[in-house]
Write an enzyme that holds these catalytic residues in place. Structure first.
Site, PDB file in Angstrom:
ATOM      1  N   TYR A   1     -10.025 -10.986  -6.070  1.00  0.00           N
ATOM      2  CA  TYR A   1      -8.738 -11.537  -7.421  1.00  0.00           C
ATOM      3  C   TYR A   1      -9.422 -12.643  -7.659  1.00  0.00           C
ATOM      4  CZ  TYR A   1      -6.653  -6.799  -4.825  1.00  0.00           C
ATOM      5  OH  TYR A   1      -6.235  -6.428  -4.425  1.00  0.00           O
TER       6      TYR A   1
ATOM      7  N   LYS B   1      -2.160  -2.529   7.608  1.00  0.00           N
ATOM      8  CA  LYS B   1      -2.938  -1.940   7.638  1.00  0.00           C
ATOM      9  C   LYS B   1      -3.177  -2.458   9.198  1.00  0.00           C
ATOM     10  CE  LYS B   1      -7.519  -1.823   5.943  1.00  0.00           C
ATOM     11  NZ  LYS B   1      -8.141  -1.526   4.585  1.00  0.00           N
TER      12      LYS B   1
ATOM     13  N   ARG C   1      -1.456  -2.607  -7.248  1.00  0.00           N
ATOM     14  CA  ARG C   1      -1.473  -3.523  -6.385  1.00  0.00           C
ATOM     15  C   ARG C   1      -2.777  -4.377  -6.346  1.00  0.00           C
ATOM     16  NH1 ARG C   1      -1.338  -4.923  -0.841  1.00  0.00           N
ATOM     17  NH2 ARG C   1      -2.954  -5.348   0.707  1.00  0.00           N
TER      18      ARG C   1
ATOM     19  N   HIS D   1      -3.214   1.496  -5.837  1.00  0.00           N
ATOM     20  CA  HIS D   1      -3.719   0.726  -5.559  1.00  0.00           C
ATOM     21  C   HIS D   1      -4.061   0.093  -6.590  1.00  0.00           C
ATOM     22  CE1 HIS D   1      -5.115  -0.819  -1.839  1.00  0.00           C
ATOM     23  NE2 HIS D   1      -5.930  -1.581  -2.030  1.00  0.00           N
TER      24      HIS D   1
ATOM     25  N   ARG E   1       0.578  -1.768   0.092  1.00  0.00           N
ATOM     26  CA  ARG E   1      -0.123   0.474   0.130  1.00  0.00           C
ATOM     27  C   ARG E   1       1.068   1.214   0.036  1.00  0.00           C
ATOM     28  NH1 ARG E   1      -1.825  -3.701   3.603  1.00  0.00           N
ATOM     29  NH2 ARG E   1      -3.966  -4.523   3.364  1.00  0.00           N
TER      30      ARG E   1
ATOM     31  N   HIS F   1      -3.943  -9.511   3.696  1.00  0.00           N
ATOM     32  CA  HIS F   1      -5.424  -9.337   4.281  1.00  0.00           C
ATOM     33  C   HIS F   1      -4.894 -10.769   5.876  1.00  0.00           C
ATOM     34  CE1 HIS F   1      -6.453  -8.682  -0.149  1.00  0.00           C
ATOM     35  NE2 HIS F   1      -6.076  -6.859   0.768  1.00  0.00           N
TER      36      HIS F   1
END
Length: 353
Positions: free
Chosen positions: A315, A210, A283, A280, A185, A306
């Site tokens: 995805y 994150k 990414r 993003h 990110r 994640h």
């Protein structure tokens, strides 16, 4: 050769001035009694491990709520009841922005979710006898696919748009290569320090990603080669004063997330890529291209940081190339089935279909 008088576009690096102290303005909520509870709650979040970015985001949402109740003459915390919260939720639903558009479900959720934590804290600290937000139902977040995915040629065009013959362009190429190789990110890339790079094992240590989670991600050989050039040839020339941050601005200051996003958007324009988004997009492209090449979705979950596998599984819907190949090879209505001696009978195929 340019014609006489013709002005050529140049790719000189755009100046990024260091951000100075912001001008103080009058706070209309400065004297509101509920603001003291907000400050105490913010301190509690920092003490209990919330990131500074997360605390600031929640403060924005809570100040919006306090401004709304202030307009309705509510000043006591005891007056913040469940009906008041439900009225605020309906206000967010019917609110229209200056352009006439409503708030998205995601924006409404972002305004309401911090209230759950805030009122739980108020009840725990005995500022309230009970938690009026305990039964507040948040809007269901829709599961959207990424609006656009960069193809491999588009990514390569963006990377090649950086002019690596000058220090700024060399830094930009290393930055773009790092983003595409690791899928970090923009905030994670901006926080990278020199000691977070392990060139021997080709690893990057991402600190406090994150959710405050650390992780280690591999970096490709090509991206590492550009990073090595940047560290040897470019960073010493750009550095204004000694510090450990890996990427620096044109003024030698530590990079920040807005700087990273601005650079990606700038080179997207140079490459003629008009898809919405910036950092993003690289990414998403990294994850989609690896999945189409055979990477396991659980590997991508670790690489992308994640916490929930469901977030990564988006995805699998974006990666269409593998699905198209299987569809072409197995669907009984394809034109190739029953093709005599390499000829395509289009009329017969359409009749059978």
């Amino acid at each position: 050769m340019p014609r006489q008088g013709q002005r050529l576009k140049t790719r000189r690096p755009a100046p990024n001035k260091p951000r100075g102290p912001s001008k103080r303005s009058h706070d209309p909520l400065a004297q509101h009694p509920l603001l003291a509870y907000l400050e105490a709650h913010s301190e509690w979040m920092l003490v209990t491990g919330y990131s500074a970015y997360g605390v600031n985001t929640r403060r924005v949402a809570l100040r919006r709520f306090i401004a709304w109740v202030a307009d309705r003459g509510i000043e006591r915390v005891a007056d913040l009841t469940k009906p008041v919260l439900e009225r605020y939720q309906r206000h967010l639903f019917y609110y229209r922005k200056p352009d006439g558009k409503p708030l998205t479900i995601g924006s409404q959720h972002a305004c309401l979710a911090p209230l759950k934590t805030f009122f739980r804290w108020l009840a725990r600290e005995n500022h309230l006898l009970y938690n009026p937000a305990s039964e507040l139902e948040l809007p269901r977040l829709p599961k959207h696919l990424p609006r656009s995915i960069l193809s491999v040629p588009e990514v390569e065009a963006i990377l090649a748009a950086a002019d690596h013959t000058n220090p700024q362009g060399l830094r930009d190429r290393a930055l773009l290569e790092t983003l595409y190789s690791t899928g970090l990110r923009r905030g994670e890339v901006a926080r990278l320090a020199l000691y977070d790079l392990d060139a021997t094992r080709r690893l990057l240590f991402v600190r406090e990603g994150k959710g405050g989670r650390d992780r280690v991600v591999p970096i490709g050989e090509r991206a590492l080669a550009w990073l090595d050039r940047y560290l040897l040839e470019s960073r010493p020339l750009l550095l204004a004063h000694p510090h450990d941050i890996l990427f620096v601005t044109d003024y030698g200051e530590p990079a920040h997330p807005e700087f990273v996003a601005g650079k990606v958007k700038r080179y997207m324009q140079f490459a003629g890529v008009t898809k919405p988004g910036a950092t993003h997009l690289l990414r998403h492209a990294m994850a989609t291209h690896m999945l189409e090449a055979g990477a396991d979705v659980r590997v991508l979950q670790v690489l992308l940081g994640h916490a929930d596998l469901n977030t990564t599984q988006i995805y699998t819907h974006v990666s269409i190339e593998h699905l198209r190949a299987i569809h072409d090879a197995t669907h009984p209505a394809r034109l190739a089935r029953g093709r005599p001696e390499g000829k395509t009978d289009l009329k017969a195929g359409m009749t059978e279909a």
